[in-house]
Design a protein around this motif. Structure first.
Motif, PDB file in Angstrom:
ATOM      1  N   VAL A 166     -17.927  -9.711   4.675  1.00 41.63           N
ATOM      2  CA  VAL A 166     -18.428  -9.112   3.573  1.00 41.63           C
ATOM      3  C   VAL A 166     -17.427  -9.475   2.416  1.00 41.63           C
ATOM      4  N   LYS A 195     -17.030  -3.953   1.597  1.00 37.52           N
ATOM      5  CA  LYS A 195     -16.419  -4.139   2.721  1.00 37.52           C
ATOM      6  C   LYS A 195     -15.297  -2.838   3.104  1.00 37.52           C
ATOM      7  N   ILE A 229     -22.613 -12.345   8.385  1.00 33.28           N
ATOM      8  CA  ILE A 229     -22.333 -11.064   9.149  1.00 33.28           C
ATOM      9  C   ILE A 229     -23.541 -10.993   9.903  1.00 33.28           C
ATOM     10  N   LEU A 257     -17.349   0.122   4.238  1.00 33.70           N
ATOM     11  CA  LEU A 257     -17.835  -0.204   5.791  1.00 33.70           C
ATOM     12  C   LEU A 257     -16.726   0.108   6.444  1.00 33.70           C
ATOM     13  N   SER A 289     -16.583  -7.068   8.955  1.00 31.46           N
ATOM     14  CA  SER A 289     -16.494  -6.379   7.571  1.00 31.46           C
ATOM     15  C   SER A 289     -15.620  -7.045   6.760  1.00 31.46           C
ATOM     16  N   TRP A 290     -14.108  -7.275   7.507  1.00 27.83           N
ATOM     17  CA  TRP A 290     -13.160  -7.719   6.442  1.00 27.83           C
ATOM     18  C   TRP A 290     -13.475  -9.114   6.350  1.00 27.83           C
TER      19      TRP A 290
END
Length: 387
Positions: free
Chosen positions: A170, A175, A78, A178, A166-167
């Protein structure tokens, strides 16, 4: 991607940025007066707001495809993903933001236009902060910089970057928290166009699984969607769900640039289908990838493509600057062509210092991330000792 596909995607990017640029030459106003042309300019070239907006949607589809490809690389984190994305965005956004405010001040201080007619020239500090933090389009906000409306789409795309990062990057259930926070920060109008970007993302996932059509179907699909896109973008065909310009209200929320969202989503499906077809088509002509003609064309087109982001964010302040500091007659075709050439030349040299040096900007962002991380560690360790 092979060179054929890469070449095609670059051409789409160039066409999209150039159309938006030419559209603003023919349409931008101070007050009610056209600045760079007469109405004949847009009429002669059949320029329209719908087409300019649809070309921005082309950017969204391509961005969804390319950013998802970037986020899907092995060993990416990330942190490295966001460093790369923010560095890329800031390489052009920061100088374009500065130029927009400087040109607005030149127009006002030089008494070229009354202060009340220079768009978005209020609450300067708030506008700078909102654009730097990619929050200028959240909910009912529309805090683009002075004289630079195209900034709106950058804020949209950044939120989409955060969602896909995020998908994909994380690895725990955090996730979902977020993504919810990002959606709440973005607001309704930003999320209404997320499907356009997501269609490009899904296109990458489809291609990454080696799912393409055979050559015959690819040819039929490619040329049929290309013809369809031509008729839509030339204004000869209206899409279903296309709304009236200015219909911005949605259950009390202001939509601004998202008002045509239903037609935008349909248009993005057509664009994605066209790009999907080029993958199947290119597999049959892979031998051309090593040809000298394709190599030369690819290198030339790539140079222009590497200026497209700079053209998109710099063209309006440059148009206002050049049309102001030099004698300019908007009724003269020679003057108009000269102005267009001046902007394109300026964009080329600016791009050499901005998006062509993106690694330098990414280095700055990485140092900033490391500095913030170190300060956070120091702060938390200090608090733990005090406790």
């Amino acid at each position: 991607m092979n060179k054929i596909v890469s070449l095609y995607l670059d051409i789409l990017r160039i066409l999209s940025a150039f159309y938006v640029f030419i559209y603003h030459v023919g349409s931008d106003k101070i007050g009610n007066e056209l600045v760079f042309s007469t109405p004949n300019f847009s009429e002669t070239l059949s320029l329209s707001y719908f087409s300019a907006h649809y070309f921005v949607i082309v950017f969204f589809v391509l961005s969804g495809f390319l950013i998802t490809m970037s986020a899907s690389r092995p060993n990416i984190t990330i942190k490295t993903f966001m460093t790369a994305r923010i560095g890329r965005l800031y390489s052009v956004l920061l100088p374009a933001l500065l130029l927009s405010f400087l040109v607005a001040k030149i127009l006002i201080v030089g008494n070229y236009y009354p202060i009340n007619l220079v768009r978005n020239n209020t609450q300067i500090i708030q506008r700078i902060l909102l654009n730097l933090t990619f929050l200028s389009q959240s909910w009912n906000l529309n805090a683009t910089p002075p004289l630079n409306g195209p900034f709106w789409s950058v804020q949209y795309e950044f939120m989409y970057y955060l969602i896909i990062a995020s998908w994909l990057l994380v690895k725990n259930n955090f996730k979902y928290v977020l993504i919810l926070i990002i959606i709440l920060l973005s607001g309704l109008k930003v999320m209404l166009l997320f499907p356009c970007w997501l269609i490009g993302s899904l296109l990458y996932l489809l291609i990454s699984k080696k799912k393409t059509l055979n050559f015959g179907l690819s040819v039929i699909l490619f040329f049929s969607t290309l013809i369809l896109l031509f008729f839509i973008l030339s204004g000869k065909l209206n899409l279903p769900f296309e709304k009236t310009i200015g219909d911005h209200d949605f259950f009390g929320f202001l939509l601004f640039f998202s008002w045509n969202y239903k037609a935008d989503i349909l248009f993005s499906l057509i664009v994605a289908t066209n790009v999907f077809a080029i993958f199947g088509l290119s597999k049959k002509i892979e031998y051309l990838n090593s040809s000298s003609l394709v190599n030369k064309l690819h290198s030339k087109i790539q140079i222009m493509s590497n200026c497209s982001y700079t053209l998109y964010l710099f063209h309006l302040p440059l148009l206002f600057l050049f049309a102001t500091i030099i004698p300019y007659d908007k009724t003269s075709s020679i003057n108009q062509i000269g102005l267009i050439i001046m902007v394109l030349v300026a964009v080329y040299f600016i791009a050499k210092q901005t998006e062509w040096k993106v690694e330098l900007w990414r280095g700055f962002v990485e140092k900033l991330f490391n500095f913030v991380g170190q300060k956070y560690i120091q702060l938390t360790s200090s608090n733990s000792k005090n406790n």
